[in-house]
Design an enzyme around this catalytic site. Structure first.
Site, PDB file in Angstrom:
ATOM      1  N   LYS A 133      -9.822  40.769  30.405  1.00  0.00           N
ATOM      2  CA  LYS A 133     -10.411  41.960  29.781  1.00  0.00           C
ATOM      3  C   LYS A 133     -11.839  41.681  29.372  1.00  0.00           C
ATOM      4  CE  LYS A 133     -10.677  40.645  25.262  1.00  0.00           C
ATOM      5  NZ  LYS A 133     -11.937  40.041  24.915  1.00  0.00           N
ATOM      6  N   ASP A 153      -4.871  40.652  21.308  1.00  0.00           N
ATOM      7  CA  ASP A 153      -5.225  41.239  22.605  1.00  0.00           C
ATOM      8  C   ASP A 153      -4.017  41.398  23.537  1.00  0.00           C
ATOM      9  OD1 ASP A 153      -7.919  41.217  21.880  1.00  0.00           O
ATOM     10  OD2 ASP A 153      -8.325  39.314  22.888  1.00  0.00           O
TER      11      ASP A 153
HETATM   12  O1  C5P Z   1      -4.946  37.393  17.511  1.00  0.00           O
HETATM   13  P1  C5P Z   1      -5.420  36.131  18.111  1.00  0.00           P
HETATM   14  O2  C5P Z   1      -4.454  34.998  17.912  1.00  0.00           O
HETATM   15  O3  C5P Z   1      -5.873  36.247  19.528  1.00  0.00           O
HETATM   16  O4  C5P Z   1      -6.731  35.744  17.294  1.00  0.00           O
HETATM   17  C1  C5P Z   1      -7.336  34.477  17.414  1.00  0.00           C
HETATM   18  C2  C5P Z   1      -8.254  34.262  16.228  1.00  0.00           C
HETATM   19  O5  C5P Z   1      -9.365  35.158  16.276  1.00  0.00           O
HETATM   20  C3  C5P Z   1      -7.616  34.527  14.862  1.00  0.00           C
HETATM   21  O6  C5P Z   1      -6.973  33.390  14.366  1.00  0.00           O
HETATM   22  C4  C5P Z   1      -8.811  34.900  14.002  1.00  0.00           C
HETATM   23  O7  C5P Z   1      -9.516  33.734  13.608  1.00  0.00           O
HETATM   24  C5  C5P Z   1      -9.705  35.639  14.991  1.00  0.00           C
HETATM   25  N1  C5P Z   1      -9.531  37.103  14.941  1.00  0.00           N
HETATM   26  C6  C5P Z   1     -10.006  37.810  13.843  1.00  0.00           C
HETATM   27  N2  C5P Z   1      -9.847  39.161  13.804  1.00  0.00           N
HETATM   28  C7  C5P Z   1      -9.243  39.826  14.821  1.00  0.00           C
HETATM   29  C8  C5P Z   1      -8.768  39.116  15.943  1.00  0.00           C
HETATM   30  C9  C5P Z   1      -8.928  37.751  15.975  1.00  0.00           C
HETATM   31  O8  C5P Z   1     -10.573  37.233  12.911  1.00  0.00           O
HETATM   32  N3  C5P Z   1      -9.113  41.141  14.742  1.00  0.00           N
END
Ligand code: C5P
Length: 310
Positions: A12, A141
């Site tokens: 993406k 995501d």
């Molecule tokens: O959700 P995901 O595990 O992919 O997110 C990875 C990291 O990205 C999270 O641990 C956080 O540090 C950051 N993140 C964030 N806010 C979001 C999505 C991700 O701070 N909306």
């Protein structure tokens, strides 16, 4: 039971990524426009005595991809098994074409592929809503990677609503050197935003109108990413590909998600190949891709790969 299921799932880009303050859960509130592009990872699932993961690479560096329980592919299978309260044991093979830690949701899309492959292999028959719920718990995501197309993402990114678009788009996709850890880019965003982050980020109306009209110029002019400044702060050299892409005639150039991959909106496949080649030459990058968008989300399929690497 089927002896083998193959699923492919796309990378993406975020056509717009508005970032607000972080909430109590540590996640930032987002308003984003996700867009799935035709660069695919593949997950092959087979029944097994115990769950294992192997990884191979299609021209990208996979030495940082873990094969233990921290890999989102294995976490996806565990989460699915928990959801249906069944002991699902499966041998998984992940073939990666999407750059690792590149801001292209590679890990998230692998989880989405693992969900649909395992669901199909064991004929679990989960509804789309159930898969979306399991996906949201795996990562921000992952739900979009199931849906694909072009969609607005809110909350921490996991609340996904499809967007009406006209036409299709061609992208040059150029990985950065090494990866960028998403949390460190959000951390740099917080540092740069200081005490005054935008309280309620929103998706630009101009971008949604441009997508509805299929207006390439206007889409290019509306691309926006609040993580671009922090990514550039951590990796100042990213300005080289961004400038090279604009000089090569791209309609828009931006860092993809948290980077360091840069993406360039192009007129057609041939233009995208030209832009890719010129940006790769400017940065000394060996591998770049050309990919159409929007494309479907994770699905059971025969192998379907993007054009490239060059
Ligand atoms: O959700 P995901 O595990 O992919 O997110 C990875 C990291 O990205 C999270 O641990 C956080 O540090 C950051 N993140 C964030 N806010 C979001 C999505 C991700 O701070 N909306």
């Amino acid at each position: 039971m089927t002896s083998e299921v193959r699923a492919v799932s796309p990378a993406k880009v975020n056509l717009a990524l508005g970032v607000g303050p972080s909430g109590e859960d540590g996640y930032h509130r987002l308003a984003t426009v996700y867009h799935a592009v035709g660069l695919y990872d593949e997950v092959v699932a087979r029944p097994a005595d115990r769950t294992v993961l192997s990884v191979s690479a299609g021209g990208v560096d996979v030495h940082d991809v873990p094969t233990d329980e921290t890999n989102l592919v294995l976490r996806a299978v565990r989460a699915l098994a928990g959801h249906v309260s069944e002991d699902l044991q499966v041998a998984l093979h992940l073939h990666k074409n999407i750059p690792v830690a590149g801001g292209l949701a590679g890990g998230s899309t692998d989880a989405a592929a693992a969900l649909v492959a395992t669901d199909a292999l064991f004929e679990l028959g989960l509804s789309r809503a159930e898969l979306m719920k399991v996906a949201a718990d795996l990562g921000s995501d992952v739900p979009f990677c199931l849906v694909g197309g072009t969609a607005v993402g809110t909350g921490r990114g996991e609340l996904v609503a499809p967007v009406m678009t006209r036409g299709s788009y061609w992208w040059a996709v150029v990985p950065g050197v090494g990866g960028l850890a998403t949390p460190s880019v959000y951390g740099e965003f917080d540092r740069l935003a200081g005490d005054s982050p935008v309280e309620h980020p929103s998706v630009p109306d101009a971008l949604l109108s441009a997508l509805l009209a299929g207006d390439l110029d206007a889409v290019g002019a509306s691309l926006a990413n609040d993580l671009q400044a922090p990514a550039l702060s951590l990796r100042p050299e990213l300005k080289v590909p961004l400038e090279a892409g604009v000089d090569a005639g791209a309609f828009g150039a931006l860092v993809s998600g948290s980077g360091p991959t840069t993406v360039f909106l192009c007129a057609d496949a041939e233009h995208a190949r030209d832009v890719r080649d010129l940006v790769c030459a400017a940065t000394g990058t060996a591998v770049g891709f050309v990919a159409p968008g929007p494309v479907s989300g994770a699905r059971v399929s025969a192998a379907q790969l993007a054009e490239g690497p060059r």
